[in-house]
Design a protein around this motif. Structure first.
Motif, PDB file in Angstrom:
ATOM      1  N   THR A 107      -9.277   2.378  29.812  1.00  0.00           N
ATOM      2  CA  THR A 107      -7.865   2.450  29.431  1.00  0.00           C
ATOM      3  C   THR A 107      -7.629   3.235  28.151  1.00  0.00           C
ATOM      4  O   THR A 107      -6.504   3.280  27.651  1.00  0.00           O
ATOM      5  N   LEU A 108      -8.661   3.871  27.602  1.00  0.00           N
ATOM      6  CA  LEU A 108      -8.541   4.610  26.352  1.00  0.00           C
ATOM      7  C   LEU A 108      -8.580   6.118  26.556  1.00  0.00           C
ATOM      8  O   LEU A 108      -8.721   6.872  25.590  1.00  0.00           O
ATOM      9  N   LEU A 109      -8.446   6.571  27.792  1.00  0.00           N
ATOM     10  CA  LEU A 109      -8.610   7.986  28.099  1.00  0.00           C
ATOM     11  C   LEU A 109      -7.288   8.746  28.031  1.00  0.00           C
ATOM     12  O   LEU A 109      -6.236   8.178  27.736  1.00  0.00           O
ATOM     13  N   ARG A 110      -7.354  10.036  28.322  1.00  0.00           N
ATOM     14  CA  ARG A 110      -6.205  10.911  28.281  1.00  0.00           C
ATOM     15  C   ARG A 110      -5.874  11.424  29.685  1.00  0.00           C
ATOM     16  O   ARG A 110      -6.632  11.236  30.632  1.00  0.00           O
ATOM     17  N   ALA A 111      -4.740  12.109  29.791  1.00  0.00           N
ATOM     18  CA  ALA A 111      -4.237  12.531  31.101  1.00  0.00           C
ATOM     19  C   ALA A 111      -5.249  13.371  31.871  1.00  0.00           C
ATOM     20  O   ALA A 111      -5.412  13.194  33.088  1.00  0.00           O
ATOM     21  N   ALA A 112      -5.942  14.282  31.193  1.00  0.00           N
ATOM     22  CA  ALA A 112      -6.903  15.136  31.896  1.00  0.00           C
ATOM     23  C   ALA A 112      -8.029  14.315  32.512  1.00  0.00           C
ATOM     24  O   ALA A 112      -8.512  14.631  33.611  1.00  0.00           O
ATOM     25  N   ASP A 113      -8.456  13.251  31.807  1.00  0.00           N
ATOM     26  CA  ASP A 113      -9.499  12.383  32.354  1.00  0.00           C
ATOM     27  C   ASP A 113      -9.004  11.656  33.595  1.00  0.00           C
ATOM     28  O   ASP A 113      -9.693  11.591  34.619  1.00  0.00           O
ATOM     29  N   TYR A 114      -7.797  11.092  33.519  1.00  0.00           N
ATOM     30  CA  TYR A 114      -7.259  10.365  34.665  1.00  0.00           C
ATOM     31  C   TYR A 114      -7.012  11.293  35.850  1.00  0.00           C
ATOM     32  O   TYR A 114      -7.216  10.903  37.005  1.00  0.00           O
ATOM     33  N   ALA A 115      -6.593  12.525  35.571  1.00  0.00           N
ATOM     34  CA  ALA A 115      -6.406  13.484  36.663  1.00  0.00           C
ATOM     35  C   ALA A 115      -7.726  13.744  37.382  1.00  0.00           C
ATOM     36  O   ALA A 115      -7.763  13.858  38.619  1.00  0.00           O
ATOM     37  N   GLU A 137       1.238   9.073  34.019  1.00  0.00           N
ATOM     38  CA  GLU A 137       2.250   9.893  34.686  1.00  0.00           C
ATOM     39  C   GLU A 137       1.972  11.383  34.498  1.00  0.00           C
ATOM     40  O   GLU A 137       2.203  12.185  35.412  1.00  0.00           O
ATOM     41  N   ALA A 138       1.456  11.754  33.337  1.00  0.00           N
ATOM     42  CA  ALA A 138       1.066  13.151  33.144  1.00  0.00           C
ATOM     43  C   ALA A 138      -0.090  13.520  34.073  1.00  0.00           C
ATOM     44  O   ALA A 138      -0.136  14.621  34.630  1.00  0.00           O
ATOM     45  N   ALA A 139      -1.034  12.595  34.246  1.00  0.00           N
ATOM     46  CA  ALA A 139      -2.161  12.834  35.145  1.00  0.00           C
ATOM     47  C   ALA A 139      -1.689  12.980  36.586  1.00  0.00           C
ATOM     48  O   ALA A 139      -2.143  13.873  37.323  1.00  0.00           O
ATOM     49  N   LEU A 140      -0.781  12.112  36.999  1.00  0.00           N
ATOM     50  CA  LEU A 140      -0.259  12.181  38.368  1.00  0.00           C
ATOM     51  C   LEU A 140       0.466  13.497  38.605  1.00  0.00           C
ATOM     52  O   LEU A 140       0.373  14.097  39.682  1.00  0.00           O
ATOM     53  N   GLY A 141       1.173  13.972  37.583  1.00  0.00           N
ATOM     54  CA  GLY A 141       1.887  15.232  37.717  1.00  0.00           C
ATOM     55  C   GLY A 141       0.969  16.442  37.756  1.00  0.00           C
ATOM     56  O   GLY A 141       1.303  17.464  38.372  1.00  0.00           O
ATOM     57  N   GLY A 142      -0.193  16.343  37.128  1.00  0.00           N
ATOM     58  CA  GLY A 142      -1.093  17.480  37.051  1.00  0.00           C
ATOM     59  C   GLY A 142      -2.210  17.489  38.075  1.00  0.00           C
ATOM     60  O   GLY A 142      -2.859  18.518  38.280  1.00  0.00           O
ATOM     61  N   ALA A 143      -2.469  16.352  38.720  1.00  0.00           N
ATOM     62  CA  ALA A 143      -3.584  16.266  39.667  1.00  0.00           C
ATOM     63  C   ALA A 143      -3.248  16.959  40.982  1.00  0.00           C
ATOM     64  O   ALA A 143      -2.105  16.910  41.452  1.00  0.00           O
ATOM     65  N   ARG A 144      -4.252  17.591  41.569  1.00  0.00           N
ATOM     66  CA  ARG A 144      -4.061  18.246  42.866  1.00  0.00           C
ATOM     67  C   ARG A 144      -3.922  17.238  43.998  1.00  0.00           C
ATOM     68  O   ARG A 144      -3.264  17.518  44.996  1.00  0.00           O
ATOM     69  N   HIS A 145      -4.544  16.075  43.835  1.00  0.00           N
ATOM     70  CA  HIS A 145      -4.441  15.027  44.856  1.00  0.00           C
ATOM     71  C   HIS A 145      -3.233  14.142  44.549  1.00  0.00           C
ATOM     72  O   HIS A 145      -2.978  13.810  43.381  1.00  0.00           O
ATOM     73  N   ARG A 146      -2.509  13.726  45.562  1.00  0.00           N
ATOM     74  CA  ARG A 146      -1.331  12.893  45.385  1.00  0.00           C
ATOM     75  C   ARG A 146      -1.549  11.526  46.045  1.00  0.00           C
ATOM     76  O   ARG A 146      -1.492  11.412  47.262  1.00  0.00           O
ATOM     77  N   PRO A 147      -1.802  10.463  45.268  1.00  0.00           N
ATOM     78  CA  PRO A 147      -1.951   9.135  45.869  1.00  0.00           C
ATOM     79  C   PRO A 147      -0.631   8.655  46.466  1.00  0.00           C
ATOM     80  O   PRO A 147       0.460   8.950  45.940  1.00  0.00           O
TER      81      PRO A 147
END
Length: 547
Positions: A107-115, A137-147
């Motif tokens: 839970t201490l990571l950043r958007a790029a890690d979650y993406a 939310e930034a990770a969800l917006g930037g990830a190529r995969h959409r859950p």
């Protein structure tokens, strides 16, 4: 054997667990307690609420039904970026009961890690605490995969609390076998990108029985408090699977663990078992005179994540009267597999193999080494993970898992940690453990924490460099302290092992679990390799001199 049952067969070498052909671990960790008369007993305590075993079982079922109702297929992955709290339990066990695979994340990571995790896992759902909304939310917006499913645990918009309230309160456990996929944890990524470590339904039962019950002596009257968080395999066992396996009570604290917050939680909730990491124990020792906490409820402390220096153990024991039981574990093994035990504590060592595991120390050719000789630690045990997700590297080769740790076995049979294989130094043609130098350094009254890495001298030869966190970090470094530290090390170590350079910093880079990241220190040296004396990362750098 009936569905979801476990038989525990005792023997001289410890117990062996036999699982029913159909076994969903949610039945053993959640539903079993209702049949055994614990419905009214408190399973979880927080500052905000207490959750009984009957309420936990109902909410787990509701959560599982809610996830299925949202369209998550059985066998799909649910990423959990969830702070420590009851919702973590509902999501984790609700997913398992429904046949969905939960994947707790740091839970201490950043958007790029979650993406990266969203893309790598190809998850069908993401659940997160509202405090983490910006990064997720930034990770969800930037990830190529959409859950397909995105849920906050509470708050506005689609939330776990809302969908659970509308879901049915009963759920039959999904059909599974003890070796089927149950949950994942991602590795730390210290040697590259994090890898998804795939665990089966039997893992948590095995670690609960072999470590919690047979090593710690944990039972239903124990109250468990872990400073290590639930997203880490160490914390997942300490704060969730161990209390649920034994029928005990878990204390959950979402805040960052500090001496003040952990002392306050111990005084308020009166745990019998406290789980920390060496960094926290060191800082608690520094704060003991100020806070003078009442620790009388604690019968044992446990440490893992990094080797526990003997000085911390001995000082803690002297000041509190309580042992710290050091141990070593890994994400791949599920929890601790070599440990000190109540009444059998070797300061400065990890202890002896936990029942259910075999360990050996081998050379580079795989030949077993005699006691006293350092080598790679190999492990055998049923809790070791099935595989890495989408990674061809096998976890178990010829029946053994190469832990990547360097150990030697003492004359009394205790296993002594020498560091990761990537951390070892060759000084003057002789292998040298940074752990040994660090242990000597923290015996000096000026030193709170120490990390040692290899650095090339003017001739291109590798020598030890020490990075020091002083006990009084806000004060100026006193004159002559570097030479005093060198003399101190020379008095305790073989002549070639003393640090040639000393840096004083306000903190050391660590993982979220408190483990010192020596590779991060090496990276700083490599980035500054244009100058033989790299720029200081903290406040000071001092050359200690010598060959």
């Amino acid at each position: 054997m009936r569905d979801n049952s476990i038989a525990i067969e005792s023997g001289r070498a410890g117990s062996r667990l036999r699982f029913a052909p159909r076994f969903n671990s949610a039945a053993a960790f959640i539903d079993r307690h209702l049949a055994e008369g614990r419905s009214a007993k408190i399973a979880i305590r927080t500052v905000e609420e207490d959750v009984s075993y009957s309420a936990l079982a109902e909410r787990v079922a509701r959560c599982g039904n809610a996830l299925l109702g949202l369209g998550m297929p059985r066998g799909s992955r649910l990423l959990m970026a969830t702070l420590d709290g009851p919702a973590f339990f509902y999501l984790f066990w609700g997913a398992i009961k429904a046949g969905i695979v939960p994947v707790p994340l740091n839970t201490l990571l950043r958007a790029a890690d979650y993406a990266y995790f969203i893309e790598d896992s190809e998850c069908a759902g993401v659940a997160f605490s509202p405090e983490l909304a910006v990064e997720i939310e930034a990770a969800l917006g930037g990830a190529r995969h959409r859950p397909h499913v995105v849920l906050r645990t509470s708050g506005e918009g689609p939330s776990l609390s809302a969908v659970m309230g509308a879901a049915a309160s009963e759920l039959e456990p999904a059909a599974a076998g003890s070796e089927d996929d149950c949950y994942w944890l991602y590795s730390s990524g210290s040697t590259g990108r994090p890898k998804g470590v795939v665990h089966s339904h039997r893992t948590l039962a095995l670690t609960g029985q072999h470590y919690a019950v047979e090593t710690l002596g944990a039972a239903a009257d124990d109250v468990f408090f872990s400073a290590a968080k639930l997203f880490f395999s160490y914390g997942l066992g300490n704060a969730m699977s161990f209390p649920l396996w034994t029928g005990g009570t878990s204390i959950l604290m979402p805040d960052r663990p500090t001496p003040e917050s952990t002392f306050a939680a111990i005084e308020r909730f009166r745990p019998t078992l406290f789980f920390g990491v060496p960094t926290l124990f060191a800082r608690q020792l520094a704060e003991l005179p100020q806070w003078r906490p009442n620790l009388s409820s604690v019968r044992a402390c446990v440490s893992a994540g990094e080797a526990l220096p003997a000085r911390i153990l001995e000082t803690w024991r002297q000041l509190t009267g309580i042992d710290i039981l050091d141990g070593v574990g890994s994400t791949e093994a599920g929890h601790i597999y070599i440990a000190n035990r109540p009444g059998d504590v070797t300061p400065g060592a990890s202890g002896r193999p936990v029942s259910g595991y075999q360990a050996k120390v081998v050379d580079d050719e795989g030949a077993e080494l005699p006691n006293g000789a350092p080598g790679r630690l190999f492990l055998r045990g049923e809790s070791i993970a099935k595989s890495y997700w989408r990674n061809p590297k096998p976890i178990v080769v010829d029946g053994w898992f190469d832990t990547g740790d360097i150990y030697c076995i003492k004359a009394d049979g205790a296993y002594s940690y020498s560091g990761r294989s990537s951390d070892m130094l060759k000084v003057g043609g002789i292998w040298c453990s940074p752990i040994e130098i660090e242990a000597a350094l923290i015996q000096h009254p000026y030193v709170l924490e120490a990390a040692v890495v290899g650095r090339e001298d003017a001739d291109g030869l590798v020598k030890p460099e020490a990075w020091i966190v002083p006990k009084q970090a806000e004060r100026e470094v006193p004159d002559g302290i570097e030479a005093d530290l060198v003399r101190h090390c020379k008095a305790l170590l073989a002549p070639y092992k003393y640090p040639r350079w000393v840096r004083f910093v306000s903190e050391l880079p660590k993982t979220a679990t408190g483990k010192i990241q020596r590779f991060a220190l090496r990276q700083q040296l490599e980035q500054a390799s244009g100058a033989k004396r790299p720029s200081a990362p903290g406040r000071y750098e001092n050359h200690a001199g010598g060959a």
